[in-house]
Motif scaffolding. Structure first.
Motif, PDB file in Angstrom:
ATOM      1  N   GLU A 168       0.810  -1.074  -0.059  1.00  0.00           N
ATOM      2  CA  GLU A 168      -0.054  -0.001   0.013  1.00  0.00           C
ATOM      3  C   GLU A 168       1.025   1.144   0.032  1.00  0.00           C
ATOM      4  O   GLU A 168       0.670   2.158  -0.741  1.00  0.00           O
ATOM      5  CB  GLU A 168      -1.071   0.194   1.151  1.00  0.00           C
ATOM      6  CG  GLU A 168      -2.013   1.232   1.249  1.00  0.00           C
ATOM      7  CD  GLU A 168      -2.827   1.076   2.484  1.00  0.00           C
ATOM      8  OE1 GLU A 168      -3.624   2.034   2.584  1.00  0.00           O
ATOM      9  OE2 GLU A 168      -2.287   0.392   3.396  1.00  0.00           O
ATOM     10  N   ARG A 169       1.904   1.191   0.695  1.00  0.00           N
ATOM     11  CA  ARG A 169       2.781   2.555   0.919  1.00  0.00           C
ATOM     12  C   ARG A 169       3.372   2.673  -0.389  1.00  0.00           C
ATOM     13  O   ARG A 169       3.613   3.771  -1.096  1.00  0.00           O
ATOM     14  CB  ARG A 169       3.921   2.134   1.845  1.00  0.00           C
ATOM     15  CG  ARG A 169       3.134   2.424   3.508  1.00  0.00           C
ATOM     16  CD  ARG A 169       4.573   2.415   4.207  1.00  0.00           C
ATOM     17  NE  ARG A 169       5.171   1.223   4.541  1.00  0.00           N
ATOM     18  CZ  ARG A 169       4.903   0.333   5.049  1.00  0.00           C
ATOM     19  NH1 ARG A 169       3.842   0.367   6.137  1.00  0.00           N
ATOM     20  NH2 ARG A 169       5.669  -0.782   5.413  1.00  0.00           N
ATOM     21  N   ARG A 219       1.103   4.066  -2.821  1.00  0.00           N
ATOM     22  CA  ARG A 219       0.621   5.430  -2.567  1.00  0.00           C
ATOM     23  C   ARG A 219       1.920   6.505  -2.949  1.00  0.00           C
ATOM     24  O   ARG A 219       1.629   7.539  -3.497  1.00  0.00           O
ATOM     25  CB  ARG A 219       0.333   5.712  -1.174  1.00  0.00           C
ATOM     26  CG  ARG A 219      -0.051   6.930  -0.579  1.00  0.00           C
ATOM     27  CD  ARG A 219      -0.207   7.189   0.899  1.00  0.00           C
ATOM     28  NE  ARG A 219      -1.127   6.282   1.440  1.00  0.00           N
ATOM     29  CZ  ARG A 219      -0.725   5.289   2.370  1.00  0.00           C
ATOM     30  NH1 ARG A 219       0.511   5.057   2.385  1.00  0.00           N
ATOM     31  NH2 ARG A 219      -1.893   4.401   2.647  1.00  0.00           N
ATOM     32  N   ARG A 220       3.054   5.911  -2.841  1.00  0.00           N
ATOM     33  CA  ARG A 220       4.345   6.931  -3.631  1.00  0.00           C
ATOM     34  C   ARG A 220       4.209   6.894  -4.894  1.00  0.00           C
ATOM     35  O   ARG A 220       4.462   7.866  -5.396  1.00  0.00           O
ATOM     36  CB  ARG A 220       5.413   6.029  -2.747  1.00  0.00           C
ATOM     37  CG  ARG A 220       5.739   6.361  -1.584  1.00  0.00           C
ATOM     38  CD  ARG A 220       7.127   6.081  -1.296  1.00  0.00           C
ATOM     39  NE  ARG A 220       7.527   4.778  -1.674  1.00  0.00           N
ATOM     40  CZ  ARG A 220       7.573   3.706  -0.835  1.00  0.00           C
ATOM     41  NH1 ARG A 220       7.027   3.919   0.435  1.00  0.00           N
ATOM     42  NH2 ARG A 220       7.988   2.451  -1.285  1.00  0.00           N
ATOM     43  N   GLY A 268       1.272   6.473  -6.795  1.00  0.00           N
ATOM     44  CA  GLY A 268      -0.027   7.206  -7.281  1.00  0.00           C
ATOM     45  C   GLY A 268      -0.705   6.174  -7.925  1.00  0.00           C
ATOM     46  O   GLY A 268      -1.339   6.356  -8.899  1.00  0.00           O
ATOM     47  N   THR A 269      -0.360   4.794  -7.787  1.00  0.00           N
ATOM     48  CA  THR A 269      -1.056   3.877  -8.435  1.00  0.00           C
ATOM     49  C   THR A 269      -2.432   3.467  -7.768  1.00  0.00           C
ATOM     50  O   THR A 269      -2.843   3.433  -6.717  1.00  0.00           O
ATOM     51  CB  THR A 269      -0.359   2.434  -8.442  1.00  0.00           C
ATOM     52  OG1 THR A 269       0.959   2.862  -8.761  1.00  0.00           O
ATOM     53  CG2 THR A 269      -0.791   1.562  -9.354  1.00  0.00           C
ATOM     54  N   ARG A 270      -3.745   3.356  -8.661  1.00  0.00           N
ATOM     55  CA  ARG A 270      -5.123   3.117  -8.383  1.00  0.00           C
ATOM     56  C   ARG A 270      -5.250   2.115  -9.061  1.00  0.00           C
ATOM     57  O   ARG A 270      -5.393   2.386 -10.337  1.00  0.00           O
ATOM     58  CB  ARG A 270      -5.639   4.520  -8.223  1.00  0.00           C
ATOM     59  CG  ARG A 270      -5.509   5.525  -7.190  1.00  0.00           C
ATOM     60  CD  ARG A 270      -6.319   6.974  -7.098  1.00  0.00           C
ATOM     61  NE  ARG A 270      -7.664   6.214  -6.681  1.00  0.00           N
ATOM     62  CZ  ARG A 270      -8.850   7.010  -7.030  1.00  0.00           C
ATOM     63  NH1 ARG A 270      -8.759   8.302  -7.287  1.00  0.00           N
ATOM     64  NH2 ARG A 270      -9.874   6.605  -6.481  1.00  0.00           N
ATOM     65  N   GLN A 294      -4.291  -3.144  -2.621  1.00  0.00           N
ATOM     66  CA  GLN A 294      -2.982  -3.708  -1.884  1.00  0.00           C
ATOM     67  C   GLN A 294      -3.026  -5.028  -1.724  1.00  0.00           C
ATOM     68  O   GLN A 294      -2.092  -5.971  -2.027  1.00  0.00           O
ATOM     69  CB  GLN A 294      -2.618  -2.948  -0.620  1.00  0.00           C
ATOM     70  CG  GLN A 294      -3.534  -3.114   0.696  1.00  0.00           C
ATOM     71  CD  GLN A 294      -4.554  -1.953   0.598  1.00  0.00           C
ATOM     72  OE1 GLN A 294      -4.816  -1.316  -0.625  1.00  0.00           O
ATOM     73  NE2 GLN A 294      -5.143  -1.631   1.516  1.00  0.00           N
TER      74      GLN A 294
END
Length: 311
Positions: A61-62, A65-66, A68-70, A84
């Motif tokens: 998940e981190r 988030r770094r 910017g993946t969705r 995740q």
């Protein structure tokens, strides 16, 4: 010849990946009242597998988030899993597939199977998304009829939408429930419907959205408008089913032609690895493999364009 250490390492990685994957899929068990609620100030002790899975998914998940993946494809496909968790599960499947290929046939097949696992996950999501969109299109005619009946009974448009969200089947009920929730949060109905039609890629639902938007501006009998749009959509669905039946033979032939080389290669790799191994012993063999892959991709695109009919 694969060394015993490599075999044991592959088996250990496979067992670890399977255990963590089973935990993610099956979950921790039945829902119970957390210990923190029953005894405030006491944190529940996490098991070793739960702690490892939580730490791994947290790291994924981190990293997402770094970067910017969705993963919006999960929502479109109707997969009720955190992004995740899905990424970590695909990674574990890749490890298992690579370990199995390494033990059975060597590093080449192991790398091939490990690389095919993310591709298979992407194909799976696309197939679920296409099926979900197809089911939504098939249910749209009945949903419009239910909406027009609710309007004739004296209900307002939000109440008619709520009746569809309450009585229709998935995925129609899920999408209409989302529209209702967005309306309750203050979003305009037209914007919510437009986003739904764009997310599902449904031209038929776009007509419904435009009809509702025009009716809200100029007035009129919305029930009759929805009846007319519903009749048109049902006729289009009938034509779509006829086209699907007529093109089914061509699609099946395309699938067989695409899977046949891959199946033969995998069968020969398991039964006679020395025969396939000749391709990896010279530059000419690698060139032939590259040419075969390119020709297979060109043929796949050609067959897909041939059997895909737009109307």
């Amino acid at each position: 010849m694969t060394s015993p250490g490599t075999v044991y390492g592959a088996i250990g990685a496979c067992a670890l990946a399977v255990a963590i994957g089973v935990y993610l899929l099956l979950g921790p068990g039945p829902v119970r009242v957390p210990l923190a609620r029953r005894r405030p100030g006491v944190a529940p002790a996490a098991g070793p597998w739960a702690g490892a899975a939580t730490a791994a998914t947290g790291a994924v998940e981190r990293a997402m988030r770094r970067r910017g993946t969705r993963l919006g494809a999960l929502e479109l496909a109707g997969v009720r899993m955190r992004p995740q968790d899905f990424v970590f599960l695909v990674a574990m499947v890749s490890v298992v597939a690579g370990a199995v290929g390494l033990v059975l046939s060597g590093p080449l097949i192991g790398l091939l199977l490990a690389g095919l696992s993310p591709v298979g996950a992407k194909v799976y999501l696309r197939a679920r998304t296409a099926r979900r969109q197809r089911v939504f299109a098939d249910q749209l005619g009945d949903s419009l009829q239910l909406m027009s009946s609710s309007l004739r009974a004296g209900h307002s448009l939000p109440q008619a939408l709520a009746s569809v969200a309450r009585e229709a089947e998935a995925p129609t009920s899920e999408e209409f429930s989302r529209v209702i929730n967005e309306m309750r949060m203050g979003r305009d109905l037209t914007d919510a419907l437009d986003e739904t039609s764009a997310r599902l890629g449904s031209q038929d639902f776009l007509w419904v959205t435009q009809a509702i938007a025009i009716n809200r501006e100029v007035g009129g009998n919305l029930a009759e408008v929805l009846d007319g749009v519903g009749h048109t959509i049902r006729e289009r669905n009938q034509i779509r089913r006829q086209v699907k039946a007529l093109s089914a033979e061509g699609k099946l032939s395309a699938i067989i032609l695409m899977l046949l080389p891959i199946g033969i290669t995998g069968f020969l790799s398991l039964t006679n690895p020395e025969y396939i191994g000749k391709f990896t012993q010279s530059l000419v063999g690698y060139a032939l493999i590259g040419i075969a892959v390119v020709l297979l991709m060109v043929g796949g695109v050609w067959l897909a364009k041939t059997v895909k009919i737009k109307f």
